[in-house]
Design a protein around this motif. Structure first.
Motif, PDB file in Angstrom:
ATOM      1  N   ASN A   1      35.342  49.281  54.909  1.00  0.00           N
ATOM      2  CA  ASN A   1      36.146  47.510  55.627  1.00  0.00           C
ATOM      3  C   ASN A   1      34.864  46.636  56.449  1.00  0.00           C
ATOM      4  O   ASN A   1      34.278  47.117  57.718  1.00  0.00           O
ATOM      5  CB  ASN A   1      36.828  47.795  56.089  1.00  0.00           C
ATOM      6  CG  ASN A   1      38.090  48.305  55.155  1.00  0.00           C
ATOM      7  OD1 ASN A   1      37.990  48.618  53.613  1.00  0.00           O
ATOM      8  ND2 ASN A   1      39.504  49.079  55.574  1.00  0.00           N
TER       9      ASN A   1
ATOM     10  N   ASP B   1      39.676  39.519  45.011  1.00  0.00           N
ATOM     11  CA  ASP B   1      41.201  40.538  45.788  1.00  0.00           C
ATOM     12  C   ASP B   1      42.168  40.192  45.692  1.00  0.00           C
ATOM     13  O   ASP B   1      43.168  41.222  45.446  1.00  0.00           O
ATOM     14  CB  ASP B   1      40.169  41.197  46.881  1.00  0.00           C
ATOM     15  CG  ASP B   1      40.113  40.137  47.220  1.00  0.00           C
ATOM     16  OD1 ASP B   1      40.720  39.444  47.687  1.00  0.00           O
ATOM     17  OD2 ASP B   1      39.538  40.041  48.714  1.00  0.00           O
TER      18      ASP B   1
ATOM     19  N   GLU C   1      37.368  44.903  44.161  1.00  0.00           N
ATOM     20  CA  GLU C   1      38.405  45.991  45.178  1.00  0.00           C
ATOM     21  C   GLU C   1      39.778  46.048  44.200  1.00  0.00           C
ATOM     22  O   GLU C   1      40.813  45.001  44.711  1.00  0.00           O
ATOM     23  CB  GLU C   1      39.023  44.854  45.972  1.00  0.00           C
ATOM     24  CG  GLU C   1      38.206  45.074  47.234  1.00  0.00           C
ATOM     25  CD  GLU C   1      37.823  46.125  48.006  1.00  0.00           C
ATOM     26  OE1 GLU C   1      38.434  47.665  47.298  1.00  0.00           O
ATOM     27  OE2 GLU C   1      37.119  46.301  49.208  1.00  0.00           O
TER      28      GLU C   1
ATOM     29  N   MET D   1      42.858  47.607  45.306  1.00  0.00           N
ATOM     30  CA  MET D   1      44.264  46.373  46.476  1.00  0.00           C
ATOM     31  C   MET D   1      45.232  46.993  46.185  1.00  0.00           C
ATOM     32  O   MET D   1      45.958  46.922  45.652  1.00  0.00           O
ATOM     33  CB  MET D   1      43.405  45.293  47.023  1.00  0.00           C
ATOM     34  CG  MET D   1      44.055  45.362  48.852  1.00  0.00           C
ATOM     35  SD  MET D   1      43.294  43.753  49.092  1.00  0.00           S
ATOM     36  CE  MET D   1      41.575  44.223  49.599  1.00  0.00           C
TER      37      MET D   1
ATOM     38  N   GLN E   1      36.835  51.269  47.491  1.00  0.00           N
ATOM     39  CA  GLN E   1      37.510  51.728  48.408  1.00  0.00           C
ATOM     40  C   GLN E   1      37.602  53.333  47.761  1.00  0.00           C
ATOM     41  O   GLN E   1      37.781  54.120  48.071  1.00  0.00           O
ATOM     42  CB  GLN E   1      38.744  51.335  49.196  1.00  0.00           C
ATOM     43  CG  GLN E   1      38.361  50.463  49.580  1.00  0.00           C
ATOM     44  CD  GLN E   1      37.418  50.490  51.291  1.00  0.00           C
ATOM     45  OE1 GLN E   1      36.838  51.273  51.055  1.00  0.00           O
ATOM     46  NE2 GLN E   1      36.657  49.206  51.166  1.00  0.00           N
TER      47      GLN E   1
END
Length: 254
Positions: free
Chosen positions: A58, A105, A176, A179, A209
């Motif tokens: 991040n 995102d 992302e 997310m 991620q």
């Protein structure tokens, strides 16, 4: 920076060969806000039908890079080239017309509009029809008359990607995707990225991620740490070298 592009067999079968014009080239791109450079000298080249996973901790600058590619932020250096022609800096409308479509995102859905309305309003010539989008995301077909604000997080992400596909992207930028979603939902969604590249021949750039899942669907990967590319290579080779990934995330020399 370590380069793990070790063998041609690591590339996806859609690779059209070394003489083809890349769909997207990033040439030493730097980006940031005001006088602050958040991303420095990022370079890559992507052929049609390929998936690039952009990984990193991040705050590394991944979303800043995506917003810059989409024209939402002006570049602080370097060039972005789409199908052999340079893209002017900080021109989101031009970027979109040239085929760069961003799934942000926050998904940026029209929450008071139905699934069908969200898709219909974005539809562009050559993009997926509403029916074709429903085939790509069958879970949405049962919810097509439901307002986007009433969808689950996973359904909203499906809608955001489906809406992007109705715009006929040459380059699909997904920031992302996972997310706020449960791991089981992520496992269902990420393979769709591979299908999109295979079936539409678009380039997909994915910030993610969930590292191992991203590497399973990607052809190539970059690890960005503190705004710079710490590690790059074929996704297959990176997946085989978790110790290198760990070193890159920790900012150690690799």
């Amino acid at each position: 920076m370590a380069d793990l592009k070790l063998a041609d067999e690591a590339n996806h079968s859609n690779d059209p060969g070394p003489t083809a014009v890349p769909i997207l080239e990033c040439r030493e791109v730097s980006a940031g806000y005001g006088s602050v450079r958040v991303v420095r000298d990022v370079s890559f080249s992507l052929q049609a039908g390929s998936v690039l996973a952009i990984l990193g901790p991040n705050g590394a600058g991944k979303s800043t890079l995506m917003n810059t590619l989409a024209g939402l932020l002006p570049r602080k250096g370097g060039d972005v080239v789409v199908e052999g022609k340079e893209l002017r800096s900080g021109r989101p409308g031009e970027a979109n017309r040239r085929g760069l479509v961003l799934v942000p995102d926050d998904r940026a859905l029209f929450t008071s509009m139905t699934v069908r309305e969200n898709l219909s309003i974005a539809k562009r010539s050559g993009g997926l029809s509403v029916d074709a989008a429903m085939e790509m995301f069958p879970a949405l077909a049962k919810r097509i008359k439901v307002n986007a604000g009433s969808l689950s997080g996973g359904e909203q992400q499906m809608l955001a990607v489906a809406r992007a596909l109705t715009q006929n992207p040459r380059v699909l930028l997904i920031d992302e995707m996972s997310m706020g979603l449960a791991p089981v939902i992520v496992e269902e969604l990420l393979p769709i990225v591979r299908r999109i590249a295979d079936e539409t021949n678009a380039v997909v750039v994915l910030v993610e991620q969930h590292v191992q899942l991203a590497l399973e669907v990607a052809d190539e990967a970059l690890v960005i740490v503190h705004g710079g590319v710490r590690l790059s290579g074929s996704a297959r080779e990176l997946a085989k070298n978790p110790e290198l990934l760990e070193q890159a995330y920790l900012g150690e020399a690799v």
